[in-house]
Design an enzyme around this catalytic site. Structure first.
Site, mmCIF file in Angstrom:
data_model
loop_
_atom_site.group_PDB
_atom_site.id
_atom_site.type_symbol
_atom_site.label_atom_id
_atom_site.label_comp_id
_atom_site.label_asym_id
_atom_site.label_seq_id
_atom_site.Cartn_x
_atom_site.Cartn_y
_atom_site.Cartn_z
ATOM 1 N N GLU A 280 0.811 -1.110 0.079
ATOM 2 C CA GLU A 280 -0.017 0.106 0.090
ATOM 3 C C GLU A 280 0.897 1.249 -0.209
ATOM 4 O O GLU A 280 0.514 2.191 0.378
ATOM 5 C CB GLU A 280 -0.963 -0.110 1.278
ATOM 6 C CG GLU A 280 -1.992 -1.292 1.035
ATOM 7 C CD GLU A 280 -2.872 -1.313 2.290
ATOM 8 O OE1 GLU A 280 -3.942 -1.618 1.993
ATOM 9 O OE2 GLU A 280 -2.542 -0.946 3.472
HETATM 10 N N1 IFG Z 1 -4.406 -3.881 4.416
HETATM 11 C C1 IFG Z 1 -3.082 -3.473 4.896
HETATM 12 C C2 IFG Z 1 -3.018 -3.878 6.516
HETATM 13 C C3 IFG Z 1 -4.353 -3.733 7.295
HETATM 14 C C4 IFG Z 1 -5.310 -4.438 6.485
HETATM 15 C C5 IFG Z 1 -6.596 -4.694 7.260
HETATM 16 C C6 IFG Z 1 -1.996 -5.498 4.174
HETATM 17 C C7 IFG Z 1 -0.792 -6.141 3.723
HETATM 18 C C8 IFG Z 1 -5.569 -3.920 4.962
HETATM 19 N N2 IFG Z 1 -2.185 -4.146 4.315
HETATM 20 O O1 IFG Z 1 -2.942 -6.125 4.501
HETATM 21 O O2 IFG Z 1 -2.190 -2.922 7.178
HETATM 22 O O3 IFG Z 1 -4.914 -2.295 7.289
HETATM 23 O O4 IFG Z 1 -7.566 -5.625 6.646
#
Ligand code: IFG
Length: 467
Positions: A280
């Protein structure tokens, strides 16, 4: 017979019952595993096998580094393995064969067992909400009972920095001072992190520390202004958004900082892995992300650790031995995953729609996300890591993450993690031929009372016929 994960080979021995004798002693050829079992059963250790009611024996005719054999006869239970880990896993099976209360009897059986995957893990996000040493040790104790052997600690994120680094004291002082919702947060000192590592090692669990970057870095950016593109520290962040932060990719101070952090964390981590996140990074341009990963992967490798990253890292050139943690969902693979596959990356599978334990079970689960869909215990169970990625993919195993945006207490952890983590443990350990949802849920039902006895506030998933 309600062992979870189900062993690879089980042959009942009819008409044989082992009964715990009043003067029972344990003989063990492993001091560590013997001590663990003696404590679990509150029985003395003997130094002479002839009198032992339970014997833990080293044996070279047992397969693999984590395999074991377990034989229950009328007068003695013998666990045989090549390694301490194998003996430890045989002991976990024995503890599940023993009833949770008297009379302590075990039906005759022959078990030969070994794991399908070498990497069988869970992740605890201690950054969004901080959880102290005791909570982490309790988590390790429970996951090791299900033969999981990795705990990934998500130590840093926008909302908090949770590992003290002597050369960078502002990380703990400022970065460790808050969390989601604005609480006081917290952090592990080097000694506390070392306590976690030692406790894990005694249960054959490897700690994988994650320093997430270049995104998910607001806590570091607040602590050290020079890490910011504009040189100014942003305010602390206590919300639950993602994707808004980035390290300054073109400042040498950034890589000096990363060198200090990686050096400190690697020195405290006996395990082979160091996770650098990479997910992200929506505020880092694609070009800058590639520049960043080209610089940082060698910094980690220089410590002797193997780089682990979320599957977005697949876009960057592979450094030898790298492990890519897949968190995609649905049948389509994204470009980064395909890039990782084409580079011959090794994978740990964390499909968000199967094992993201922060997802609600159903719409009426009181806490949790739902962006990856609802995940019941059956969802966690009914998938095959062997066929998720295209044939030929190098899959080391499985890991179930618990993100803690909405998790603030141990009761919240227990609700989301159990019983689903037990399903993931069977997916990671047991051979496909031995896996069957109806048989599994019948076996899992017997674990309810044991969790209650251990104070684990598991979710009584209505799909399980709880004992
Ligand atoms: N995606 C983000 C996490 C967390 C997650 C919550 C990943 C690798 C959504 N990154 O999952 O930091 O916020 O479900």
């Amino acid at each position: 017979m309600h062992v979870v994960p189900v062993p690879a080979h089980i042959v009942p021995v009819p008409g044989v019952t082992w009964v715990l004798p009043p003067d029972a002693v344990i003989r063990s050829e492993s001091a560590d595993v013997g001590a663990y079992l003696a404590e679990a059963l509150r029985l003395p250790l003997a130094d002479d096998r002839s009198e032992a009611a339970i014997a833990l024996v080293r044996s070279d005719d047992v397969d693999g580094d984590e395999g074991y054999a377990l034989e229950v006869d009328a007068d003695v239970i013998v666990v045989r393995a090549r390694t301490d880990a194998g003996l430890f896993y045989g002991v976990q099976t024995l503890l599940q064969l023993l009833p949770p209360s008297a009379p302590f009897t075990v039906a005759g059986v022959r078990i030969a067992d070994a794991p399908r995957f070498a990497y069988r893990g869970a992740m605890l996000d201690v950054a969004r909400h901080f959880f102290g040493v005791e909570v982490v040790l309790r988590f390790i104790d429970e996951l090791s009972r299900y033969k999981l052997n990795v705990l990934h600690l998500h130590l840093t994120d926008d909302q908090g920095w949770r590992i003290a680094v002597d050369k960078r004291p502002e990380l703990a002082r400022i970065g460790g001072a808050t969390q989601v919702g604005g609480g006081t947060g917290g952090f592990f000192t080097a000694d506390e992190y070392s306590r976690i590592v030692a406790y894990a090692a005694a249960r054959h669990v490897t700690i994988v520390p994650e320093i997430d970057m270049p995104g998910h870095t607001n806590a570091a950016l607040v602590s050290y202004p020079e890490l910011n593109v504009d040189g100014a520290a942003p305010p602390a962040y206590t919300g639950v958004d993602v994707g808004f932060s980035t390290f300054a990719v073109h400042r040498e101070t950034t890589y000096e900082f990363i060198g200090d952090v990686v050096e400190a964390v690697a020195a405290l981590t006996p395990g082979p892995y160091l996770h650098i996140g990479g997910d992200e990074a929506q505020s880092t341009s694609t070009e800058d992300y590639l520049t960043f990963m080209r610089r940082v992967q060698p910094i980690v490798a220089a410590t002797g650790k193997t780089v682990v990253g979320w599957h977005q890292i697949g876009a960057a050139p592979r450094i030898a031995g790298r492990i890519v943690q897949y968190w995609g969902r649905g049948p389509e693979l994204d470009d980064e995953t395909r890039a990782a596959l084409s580079q011959g990356d090794r994978f740990v599978l964390s499909p968000a729609d199967k094992v993201y334990l922060d997802m609600k079970y159903t719409a009426d689960t009181p806490i949790g996300h739902d962006w990856a869909g609802y995940i019941t215990t059956r969802t966690c169970y009914d998938w095959d890591p062997g066929t998720l990625l295209p044939a030929g993919a190098d899959v080391l195993g499985v890991e179930a993450p618990l993100w803690t945006e909405f998790v603030t207490t141990t009761a919240d952890i227990d609700l989301l993690v159990f019983p689903r983590l037990a399903a993931v443990a069977e997916v990671a350990w047991s051979p496909p031929v031995a896996r069957d949802w109806d048989a599994f849920r019948g076996r899992l039902a017997a674990h309810g009372p044991r969790w209650t006895m251990r104070g684990v506030a598991f979710h009584p998933d209505p799909e399980i016929p709880w004992a």
